[in-house]
Write an enzyme that holds these catalytic residues in place. Structure first.
Site, PDB file in Angstrom:
ATOM      1  N   GLU A 138      -4.991  -5.104  10.120  1.00 36.69           N
ATOM      2  CA  GLU A 138      -4.134  -4.170  10.623  1.00 36.69           C
ATOM      3  C   GLU A 138      -4.403  -3.467  12.045  1.00 36.69           C
ATOM      4  O   GLU A 138      -5.112  -2.521  12.175  1.00 36.69           O
ATOM      5  CB  GLU A 138      -3.963  -2.916   9.843  1.00 36.69           C
ATOM      6  CG  GLU A 138      -3.676  -3.507   8.260  1.00 36.69           C
ATOM      7  CD  GLU A 138      -3.133  -2.427   7.355  1.00 36.69           C
ATOM      8  OE1 GLU A 138      -2.105  -2.661   6.698  1.00 36.69           O
ATOM      9  OE2 GLU A 138      -3.737  -1.247   7.387  1.00 36.69           O
ATOM     10  N   HIS A 196      -9.405   1.092   4.801  1.00 35.58           N
ATOM     11  CA  HIS A 196      -7.908   1.232   5.515  1.00 35.58           C
ATOM     12  C   HIS A 196      -8.122   2.098   6.932  1.00 35.58           C
ATOM     13  O   HIS A 196      -8.977   2.953   6.914  1.00 35.58           O
ATOM     14  CB  HIS A 196      -6.745   1.866   4.748  1.00 35.58           C
ATOM     15  CG  HIS A 196      -5.548   1.613   5.241  1.00 35.58           C
ATOM     16  ND1 HIS A 196      -5.143   2.722   6.174  1.00 35.58           N
ATOM     17  CD2 HIS A 196      -4.529   0.740   5.202  1.00 35.58           C
ATOM     18  CE1 HIS A 196      -3.796   2.321   6.567  1.00 35.58           C
ATOM     19  NE2 HIS A 196      -3.537   1.323   6.024  1.00 35.58           N
ATOM     20  N   SER A 226       3.905  -2.530  10.127  1.00 37.29           N
ATOM     21  CA  SER A 226       5.252  -2.535  10.378  1.00 37.29           C
ATOM     22  C   SER A 226       6.015  -3.761   9.917  1.00 37.29           C
ATOM     23  O   SER A 226       6.676  -4.403  10.870  1.00 37.29           O
ATOM     24  CB  SER A 226       5.657  -2.087  11.996  1.00 37.29           C
ATOM     25  OG  SER A 226       5.431  -0.874  12.080  1.00 37.29           O
ATOM     26  N   LYS A 251       0.210   4.024  -0.218  1.00 37.39           N
ATOM     27  CA  LYS A 251      -0.522   5.486   0.497  1.00 37.39           C
ATOM     28  C   LYS A 251      -0.396   6.683  -0.545  1.00 37.39           C
ATOM     29  O   LYS A 251      -0.280   6.419  -1.686  1.00 37.39           O
ATOM     30  CB  LYS A 251       0.113   5.719   1.787  1.00 37.39           C
ATOM     31  CG  LYS A 251       0.067   4.354   2.565  1.00 37.39           C
ATOM     32  CD  LYS A 251       0.084   4.548   4.240  1.00 37.39           C
ATOM     33  CE  LYS A 251       0.008   3.196   4.869  1.00 37.39           C
ATOM     34  NZ  LYS A 251       0.054   3.150   6.190  1.00 37.39           N
ATOM     35  N   ASN A 278       0.959  -1.297  -0.019  1.00 37.19           N
ATOM     36  CA  ASN A 278       0.100  -0.161   0.029  1.00 37.19           C
ATOM     37  C   ASN A 278       0.853   1.287  -0.013  1.00 37.19           C
ATOM     38  O   ASN A 278       1.369   1.591   0.967  1.00 37.19           O
ATOM     39  CB  ASN A 278      -0.832  -0.038   1.392  1.00 37.19           C
ATOM     40  CG  ASN A 278      -1.757   1.263   1.460  1.00 37.19           C
ATOM     41  OD1 ASN A 278      -1.900   2.088   0.470  1.00 37.19           O
ATOM     42  ND2 ASN A 278      -2.463   1.379   2.681  1.00 37.19           N
TER      43      ASN A 278
HETATM   44  P1  13P Z   1       3.423   0.293   7.482  1.00 42.57           P
HETATM   45  O1  13P Z   1       3.771  -0.980   7.091  1.00 42.57           O
HETATM   46  O2  13P Z   1       4.198   1.375   7.082  1.00 42.57           O
HETATM   47  O3  13P Z   1       3.264   0.003   9.017  1.00 42.57           O
HETATM   48  O4  13P Z   1       1.791   0.359   7.186  1.00 42.57           O
HETATM   49  C1  13P Z   1       1.063  -0.512   7.269  1.00 42.57           C
HETATM   50  C2  13P Z   1      -0.341  -0.153   6.454  1.00 42.57           C
HETATM   51  O5  13P Z   1      -1.013   0.553   6.957  1.00 42.57           O
HETATM   52  C3  13P Z   1      -0.397  -0.928   5.135  1.00 42.57           C
HETATM   53  O6  13P Z   1      -1.799  -0.667   4.682  1.00 42.57           O
END
Ligand code: 13P
Length: 253
Positions: free
Chosen positions: A168, A96, A214, A12, A10
């Site tokens: 998550e 999300h 993470s 983002k 992802n």
């Molecule tokens: P990180 O891997 O940066 O913690 O983000 C996880 C996430 O939100 C994936 O959608």
């Protein structure tokens, strides 16, 4: 029941079209030949087409980070299933925690977006997870229960079987704090139990549940070694081809 591992990046709000193209060119060369994991990248909207083009003919699939439930119309800033489909997108991330936290996403809107995703013939990745406050208040199971019941309301078992759920824990996203493999496994097993209670065991065993928060190259192996963890939804570690490739290789080793 063997479930194929699925690792999705992802991105983002990162990577312009040219940056995304460069990342996928590099990634596809590194992951060429990997057939025992589904590999997906989910760039921002304006980067989608360049990434679809760059990923063509490779084992890297493309997803979006959102979808609207209407087919078209006055919904400024949103995007439809048909638009994503024509762009060559295959997967859609829905609900999300950042969308829930900053953009008013609710279980009801998640449910509407999920139905639009299925109607468009796209593959949903539905995100659920508790906040730190909720975990510390022993509310994890209640929160997940509500998110699952609301998010998947009215979804047929035949669609549920192909579902991808991303668990998550909000407190683990971008913080460097990963749920321990045992902790994540316990929660994944609980999610599967809820799906079994709403559908049946066979459906629950077919659903793929990714862990997110993470996840990195150095913990992907122990996380995916857990019985109910079928892959990962990756933020930070999906932004560099090397990091993402190592994470994928360790997850399926
Ligand atoms: P990180 O891997 O940066 O913690 O983000 C996880 C996430 O939100 C994936 O959608």
């Amino acid at each position: 029941m063997s479930r194929k591992v699925i690792i999705a990046g992802n991105w983002k709000m990162n990577k312009t079209a040219s940056q995304g193209k460069a990342l996928v060119e590099e990634l596809k060369a590194k992951v060429a030949g990997i057939s025992n994991a589904d590999i997906v990248v989910c760039p921002p909207f304006t980067t989608l087409c360049a990434v679809v083009e760059a990923a063509k003919g490779s084992n890297v699939k493309v997803g979006s980070q959102n979808i609207h439930w209407a087919e078209s119309g006055a919904f400024t800033g949103e995007i439809s299933g048909a638009m994503l489909k024509e762009a060559g997108v295959e997967y859609v991330i829905i609900g999300h925690s950042e969308r829930r936290q900053y953009f008013g996403e609710t279980d009801e809107t998640v449910n509407k977006r999920l139905k639009a995703t299925l109607a468009a013939g796209l593959k949903p990745i539905v995100c659920i997870g508790e906040t730190l406050e909720e975990r510390e208040g022993n509310k994890t199971e209640t929160v997940l229960d509500t998110q699952i019941k609301g998010g998947f309301a009215g979804i047929a078992a035949s669609d549920m079987k192909n579902m991808i759920i991303a668990y998550e824990p909000v407190w683990a996203i971008g913080t460097g704090k990963t749920a321990t493999p045992a902790m994540a496994q316990e929660t994944h097993a609980y999610i599967r139990k809820v799906v079994a209670s709403l559908y049946d065991i066979e459906t629950a065993e077919a659903v793929r549940i990714q862990y997110g928060g993470s996840m990195k190259a150095d913990n992907s192996a122990e996380l995916t070694a857990q019985k109910d963890i079928d892959g990962g939804l990756i933020g930070g570690a999906s932004l560099k081809a090397d990091d993402f490739t190592n994470l994928i290789k360790n997850a399926i080793a």
